[in-house]
Each structure stands twice: as structure tokens, then as C-alpha cells.
Write a protein that holds these residues in place. Structure first.
Motif, PDB file in Angstrom:
ATOM      1  N   ASP A 193       8.872  -7.969  -8.774  1.00 27.33           N
ATOM      2  CA  ASP A 193       7.980  -8.548  -9.882  1.00 27.33           C
ATOM      3  C   ASP A 193       6.600  -7.683  -9.906  1.00 27.33           C
ATOM      4  O   ASP A 193       5.953  -8.105  -8.864  1.00 27.33           O
ATOM      5  CB  ASP A 193       7.762  -9.749 -10.145  1.00 27.33           C
ATOM      6  N   PRO A 194       6.007  -6.849 -10.767  1.00 30.37           N
ATOM      7  CA  PRO A 194       5.033  -5.998 -10.628  1.00 30.37           C
ATOM      8  C   PRO A 194       3.683  -6.877 -10.609  1.00 30.37           C
ATOM      9  O   PRO A 194       2.908  -6.672 -10.042  1.00 30.37           O
ATOM     10  CB  PRO A 194       5.102  -5.035 -11.940  1.00 30.37           C
ATOM     11  N   GLU A 195       3.864  -7.812 -11.299  1.00 30.56           N
ATOM     12  CA  GLU A 195       2.709  -8.794 -11.461  1.00 30.56           C
ATOM     13  C   GLU A 195       2.231  -9.818 -10.207  1.00 30.56           C
ATOM     14  O   GLU A 195       1.330  -9.970  -9.627  1.00 30.56           O
ATOM     15  CB  GLU A 195       2.673  -9.965 -12.495  1.00 30.56           C
ATOM     16  N   GLN A 196       3.564 -10.147  -9.670  1.00 25.50           N
ATOM     17  CA  GLN A 196       3.524 -10.642  -8.172  1.00 25.50           C
ATOM     18  C   GLN A 196       3.008  -9.695  -7.089  1.00 25.50           C
ATOM     19  O   GLN A 196       2.308 -10.090  -6.518  1.00 25.50           O
ATOM     20  CB  GLN A 196       4.837 -11.398  -8.038  1.00 25.50           C
ATOM     21  N   ARG A 197       3.356  -8.599  -7.507  1.00 28.26           N
ATOM     22  CA  ARG A 197       2.949  -7.540  -6.237  1.00 28.26           C
ATOM     23  C   ARG A 197       1.473  -7.217  -6.372  1.00 28.26           C
ATOM     24  O   ARG A 197       0.719  -7.170  -5.582  1.00 28.26           O
ATOM     25  CB  ARG A 197       3.906  -6.261  -6.493  1.00 28.26           C
ATOM     26  N   LEU A 198       0.942  -7.328  -7.618  1.00 32.13           N
ATOM     27  CA  LEU A 198      -0.510  -6.870  -7.969  1.00 32.13           C
ATOM     28  C   LEU A 198      -1.334  -8.301  -7.441  1.00 32.13           C
ATOM     29  O   LEU A 198      -2.166  -7.988  -6.481  1.00 32.13           O
ATOM     30  CB  LEU A 198      -0.651  -6.407  -9.589  1.00 32.13           C
ATOM     31  N   ASP A 238       0.747  -1.385   0.081  1.00 25.48           N
ATOM     32  CA  ASP A 238       0.087   0.007   0.037  1.00 25.48           C
ATOM     33  C   ASP A 238       0.943   1.021   0.139  1.00 25.48           C
ATOM     34  O   ASP A 238       0.425   2.257  -0.619  1.00 25.48           O
ATOM     35  CB  ASP A 238      -0.934   0.090   1.212  1.00 25.48           C
ATOM     36  N   ALA A 239       2.080   1.076   0.513  1.00 25.29           N
ATOM     37  CA  ALA A 239       3.004   2.394   0.586  1.00 25.29           C
ATOM     38  C   ALA A 239       3.794   2.391  -0.633  1.00 25.29           C
ATOM     39  O   ALA A 239       4.832   3.237  -0.421  1.00 25.29           O
ATOM     40  CB  ALA A 239       3.802   2.275   1.782  1.00 25.29           C
ATOM     41  N   PHE A 240       3.711   1.626  -1.446  1.00 32.57           N
ATOM     42  CA  PHE A 240       4.316   1.810  -2.880  1.00 32.57           C
ATOM     43  C   PHE A 240       5.721   1.494  -2.751  1.00 32.57           C
ATOM     44  O   PHE A 240       6.701   2.003  -3.424  1.00 32.57           O
ATOM     45  CB  PHE A 240       4.086   3.090  -3.635  1.00 32.57           C
ATOM     46  N   GLY A 241       6.077   0.387  -1.758  1.00 26.24           N
ATOM     47  CA  GLY A 241       7.453  -0.170  -1.501  1.00 26.24           C
ATOM     48  C   GLY A 241       8.166   0.501  -0.584  1.00 26.24           C
ATOM     49  O   GLY A 241       9.399   0.665  -0.456  1.00 26.24           O
ATOM     50  N   ASP A 242       7.680   1.971   0.091  1.00 24.14           N
ATOM     51  CA  ASP A 242       8.612   2.864   0.951  1.00 24.14           C
ATOM     52  C   ASP A 242       8.373   2.143   2.087  1.00 24.14           C
ATOM     53  O   ASP A 242       7.382   2.165   3.069  1.00 24.14           O
ATOM     54  CB  ASP A 242       7.444   4.163   0.916  1.00 24.14           C
ATOM     55  N   VAL A 243       9.438   1.566   2.535  1.00 24.12           N
ATOM     56  CA  VAL A 243       9.738   1.066   4.077  1.00 24.12           C
ATOM     57  C   VAL A 243       9.245   1.888   5.174  1.00 24.12           C
ATOM     58  O   VAL A 243       8.502   1.534   6.091  1.00 24.12           O
ATOM     59  CB  VAL A 243      10.881   0.180   4.083  1.00 24.12           C
ATOM     60  N   ALA A 244       9.778   3.150   4.924  1.00 26.53           N
ATOM     61  CA  ALA A 244       9.638   4.000   6.043  1.00 26.53           C
ATOM     62  C   ALA A 244       7.927   4.378   6.224  1.00 26.53           C
ATOM     63  O   ALA A 244       7.581   4.651   7.561  1.00 26.53           O
ATOM     64  CB  ALA A 244      10.253   5.428   5.923  1.00 26.53           C
ATOM     65  N   THR A 245       7.392   4.786   5.291  1.00 25.78           N
ATOM     66  CA  THR A 245       5.896   4.755   5.374  1.00 25.78           C
ATOM     67  C   THR A 245       5.172   3.614   6.010  1.00 25.78           C
ATOM     68  O   THR A 245       4.259   3.831   6.818  1.00 25.78           O
ATOM     69  CB  THR A 245       5.302   5.233   3.851  1.00 25.78           C
ATOM     70  N   ALA A 246       5.585   2.496   5.406  1.00 25.07           N
ATOM     71  CA  ALA A 246       4.890   1.229   6.059  1.00 25.07           C
ATOM     72  C   ALA A 246       5.160   1.041   7.480  1.00 25.07           C
ATOM     73  O   ALA A 246       4.331   0.601   8.182  1.00 25.07           O
ATOM     74  CB  ALA A 246       5.430  -0.047   5.267  1.00 25.07           C
TER      75      ALA A 246
END
Length: 504
Positions: free
Chosen positions: A489-494, A453-461
Motif C-alpha cells: 500500500d503506497p500510502e502506508q509506505r509513505l 529508502d531503497a524503494f523496496g529493493d531488498v538487496a540494496t537495503a
């Protein structure tokens, strides 16, 4: 033929002194024929509303049981409710310990003695008076053109002698009437919708008042008066009075004739929401232009107590909303239906709808103490589209239910959330999923979804999870080891995001 008032009408008129409905085995439409203040051992009669003045809490139980045995319709009692009250077989109201029994009796008696007018008569006027008092912070009376007092709100010791005499005599005293005529007050009242501000007159023992005339077209029907107490009236009192004046015109029209027709019109209005009738013909019958754009707003009280108490709260909420809606649009309609309260506003000022709805919800939360929320469902281009907008309202309210701090939402604000929820429901029904993700323990699944949900931003998560960023990184490594997911992998993330949302 009924000659009294219903328990519902009396509770609505009493307002503040009623702290709760302890039990109502026969519902809120039980008929009350008289009101008596009773000490233990005093006789009561069939259909009485018994005010138990000499006992509280558990000590009052024998009085309640005796009243039930004599055929009384309801009992009002102070003190903590006990289970024996609920087993007595009679309606029991809880009354504020600080309320004065003589004031409760006076107001209840006025409603019951006016009950022969049936729904839409004096009962509705007392309810309206109490609502205006709640919204303005003043003491309210409603009079006819002969200056007879038709209804009034609950009041405390801050009322002046003029109000006391008016209520006791059920008429405005002649000396003060002479002053009002001399000051030109009635000439201004009967000329239109002006809210007249009458200054305090210490020499006459009279406090400041706001008053508005009630009209049916050009015909005066009466007036609404708000007396200021020690605290000043609220800043929106004039606007409240304008809305109340428009509502009072409907109530007085019913009082003077046409009650059954007016009630039938309210029942027919539900048909505009359901679409089960000829929408155009129904709109014309109700005095609405079917081709006019109509805004639809849905209100949910977000309160789920016992059914009878919820009915009373919905009645109070409907009255408050009606005053606000009538001030906003003279031809507004307020319709309790399907567990919600719907507002129809023909020819609305679209840009102001969210702000107006927010003001209404804030007023409801303030005066009812319930976590009310509202959905601005949209503007139907034609009356036949109102049912579609109604359905959207239910969806909006479902989405914002998990955010009680949010007062109002529009369809545009939550459209994506609605579409996503519907898509997830389709996928859930299909049974499609990635079995490798089933192995994630809840903590890892929650962390992975926050990261996505945080677009891969660890700090935000980490901030969302209230943990250290290193904790997030550690959990992500464990999730990868457990499932084999490749987060690059964008498909695996989705797929992971969709499935984790399904699981949540």
C-alpha cells in the motif's frame, strides 16, 4: 595606552611552535610588554611573556607559579600539560618540544616591540607572513619601500644568509639590493601585480625567491618575499602571493594611518550579514556596489575545544581564507560572525564557486587539521538579500554535519534535505503519528526504513545494513506481524517512512 601586543597576536604570529593553549584565565587579549627566556629562579617582570627553557611538564610548575606571582602575563612551556598549570592563574601556552627557544623569542619579541601600532598594524603583518609561509612552504618577509623588514614568518635552518642578515639587521643588505636593481626587479615590482621569480644564485649564497609588490592604487607600499627552502615552493605560491599582496596593502595602509577607520569598517561589515542597518548605505560606505550580485559562502571549522583556543583557530582560518579570497576577487570580504566565517564575493564567476570553495576548505583542513566544511549559500542579486543567503548557509551546514567526509555543499544539492527536515519538524510539533508503528523495536524500525529508502529493493537495503538479504526479509515479516503494515500500500509506505524518519 597599550604599548605591547596581545597574547592573541603573538600566538597567531608564532604559528607552528604553539601546540595548544593550556589555559588563558584572562582571555587572549591580555597585553604582553616583553619576552624573556627564564630558567628556574630567574626574575621576571609584570606583563612578561616567560619562555620556560630549563624545565618541562610538571617540573615547570614552580616556574609558572612564580611567574604568576610576579605579575607576568603569560608563560610558554614544553612537555605534557598537568592540572597544576591550569590552576596557576596565568595564561600557559604549549610549545612544540622540537622548537628552538631562540627562534620563538625572536619572533615573539618582534611582534611585541611592534605592538604599539595596535590592531591592524605590525601584528597583522606578522600573522599574514606566517599564513603565506604556511600556504607556500617558504620563508616570508614583508618589507616597506625603503627595504626595511616589517614582519617575517617563523623559519628553520633552511634559510639562507640573506634572510638571516635581513632579519637581524631589519633591512635588506645593500650588496644584494644593488643586484636587484641591476636585474630590474624593483622596476617590475612597482609596475603592477607581477609575481617576480628570482632564480637561485649559489655564487651569492642566495636561494630562489618569489616576490610581489604591494600597492595602494599606483602608489607602491612595499613587497612580500618568499624564500624557497630545500623543498620546492607549492604550485599555487604565485596565486597565494597575489592574494597576500592585496591583503598587505590594507595592512600597510593601516600601519601608515587610518587604523581605527579600518577596524570600524570590519565591524560594520557584520551589518551586511545581519541586515540590521541600511544595507545600501553600508555597502557604499564599505566600497561595494549594492546592486552587484554577491556570492555568500559560510565556513564552519567544526571544532569545539575551549573558547580561547577556538578563537585562535578562527583567527588563523580567517587569515588563510582572506589570502585565497583576495586572490579570487580584489574586493572580497571575509567576516567572522555568529560562530562561522562568511565570505562575500561581489560579481563572482558562478560556475567556479563550488570548486573554489572546495580548494579553500581543502587548504584549511590541510593546514589547521580541523574537519572544516563550507556552504555555498547562493548569489544575492542585491546586497539587501545577503542576510537571506546567510541563513541558507546555516541550514546547509546543519545538513552536511552528519557527513564529515563532505567538504562543500551548495543549496541546490541539499535543498530537498532542508525542505524534508523542515516538514518533519512541523509534523513533530503537531503530534500526528500512527501509533501502530510505536511498537517496532529499534532493529526492525531501522531495517524497515532502509527497505523503504531503497524503494523496496531488498538487496540494496541489505547492503546498506551490512546483513544478508534473507535477514532483511525475515525482519520485514516480523515488522509486518508487529504493526500490521501492508508494504504493498503506497500510502502506508509513505506514512511509515515519514514516521520512522521522525523517530530517527
Amino acid at each position: 595606552m597599550k604599548t605591547g601586543a596581545t597574547l592573541r597576536a603573538v600566538m597567531t604570529a608564532l604559528g607552528g611552535p604553539v601546540t595548544g593553549l593550556i589555559t588563558a584565565p584572562d582571555g587572549l587579549d591580555v597585553e604582553l610588554r616583553a619576552v624573556v627566556i627564564a630558567e628556574p629562579g630567574d626574575p621576571v617582570g609584570p606583563g612578561d611573556l616567560v619562555l620556560v627553557a630549563g624545565a618541562r611538564g610538571e617540573v615547570a610548575v614552580p616556574v609558572i607559579e612564580a611567574a604568576a606571582g610576579c605579575g607576568a602575563a603569560a608563560v610558554a612551556v614544553k612537555g605534557e600539560p598537568v592540572e597544576a598549570m591550569r590552576q596557576a592563574g596565568i595564561a600557559v601556552l604549549g610549545i612544540d618540544p622540537d622548537a628552538r627557544w631562540d627562534q620563538v623569542e625572536t619572533l615573539a619579541r618582534a611582534v611585541i616591540e611592534g605592538g604599539g601600532d595596535g590592531p591592524g598594524g605590525h601584528q597583522d603583518l606578522f600573522s599574514l607572513a606566517q599564513t603565506v609561509a604556511t600556504l607556500t612552504g617558504g620563508a616570508v618577509t614583508i618589507e616597506d619601500t625603503a627595504h626595511r623588514v616589517l614582519a617575517y614568518s617563523e623559519s628553520d635552518d633552511e634559510v639562507d644568509e640573506l634572510r638571516r642578515q635581513s632579519i637581524l639587521g631589519r633591512n635588506c643588505p645593500e650588496p644584494y639590493l644593488a643586484h636587484l636593481r641591476e636585474w630590474g626587479v624593483y622596476q617590475r615590482l612597482w609596475a603592477g601585480e607581477e609575481v617576480v621569480d628570482i632564480a637561485e644564485r649559489p655564487d651569492l649564497g642566495v636561494r630562489r625567491r618569489l616576490v610581489i609588490g604591494v600597492h595602494a592604487g599606483n602608489r607602491p607600499l612595499g613587497s612580500i618575499w618568499v624564500q624557497e627552502g630545500r623543498a620546492p615552493l607549492t604550485g599555487h605560491s604565485a596565486e597565494t602571493l597575489r592574494g597576500a599582496g592585496r591583503l598587505a596593502a590594507l595592512h600597510l595602509a593601516r600601519l601608515y594611518g587610518g587604523t581605527a577607520t579600518a577596524r570600524a569598517g570590519e565591524d560594520l561589515a557584520v551589518g551586511l550579514l545581519t541586515g540590521g542597518f541600511d544595507s545600501e548605505g553600508l555597502a557604499r560606505h564599505l566600497g561595494i556596489d549594492p546592486a552587484a550580485p554577491t556570492a555568500v559562502i559560510a565556513v564552519d571549522l567544526r571544532e569545539r575545544p575551549d573558547r580561547s583556543w577556538l578563537e585562535l583557530r578562527r583567527t588563523q582560518a580567517t587569515e588563510i581564507i582572506s589570502v585565497h579570497a583576495a586572490a579570487y576577487r580584489r574586493d572580497a570580504m571575509v567576516i567572522p560572525a555568529c560562530g562561522f566565517i562568511y565570505i562575500l564575493l561581489p560579481d563572482p564567476a558562478r560556475a567556479t564557486l563550488p570548486a573554489w570553495a572546495t580548494d579553500v576548505v581543502a587548504a584549511l583542513r590541510r593546514h589547521l587539521g580541523t574537519p572544516v566544511q563550507a556552504a555555498v549559500c547562493g548569489v544575492a542579486a542585491h546586497v539587501s538579500e545577503v542576510p537571506r543567503a546567510k541563513k541558507e548557509g546555516g541550514k546547509i551546514l546543519e545538513i552536511i554535519a552528519s557527513a564529515p567526509e563532505r567538504l562543500v555543499a551548495t543549496l541546490a544539492e541539499v535543498r530537498s534535505s532542508i525542505v524534508l527536515r523542515d516538514m518533519l519538524n512541523v509534523l513533530r510539533d503537531s503530534g500526528l503519528h500512527d501509533p501502530s508503528l510505536d511498537a517496532l523495536e529499534p532493529e526492525l524500525a531501522h531495517t524497515l526504513l532502509a527497505y523503504l529508502d531503497a524503494f523496496g529493493d531488498v538487496a540494496t537495503a541489505a547492503e546498506a545494513l551490512h546483513v544478508h538479504p534473507n535477514t532483511v526479509r525475515h525482519r520485514l515479516r516480523r515488522a509486518g506481524a508487529t504493526t500490521g503494515i501492508d508494504l504493498s500500500d503506497p500510502e502506508q509506505r509513505l506514512v511509515a517512512m515519514i514516521q520512522l524518519r521522525l523517530g530517527s
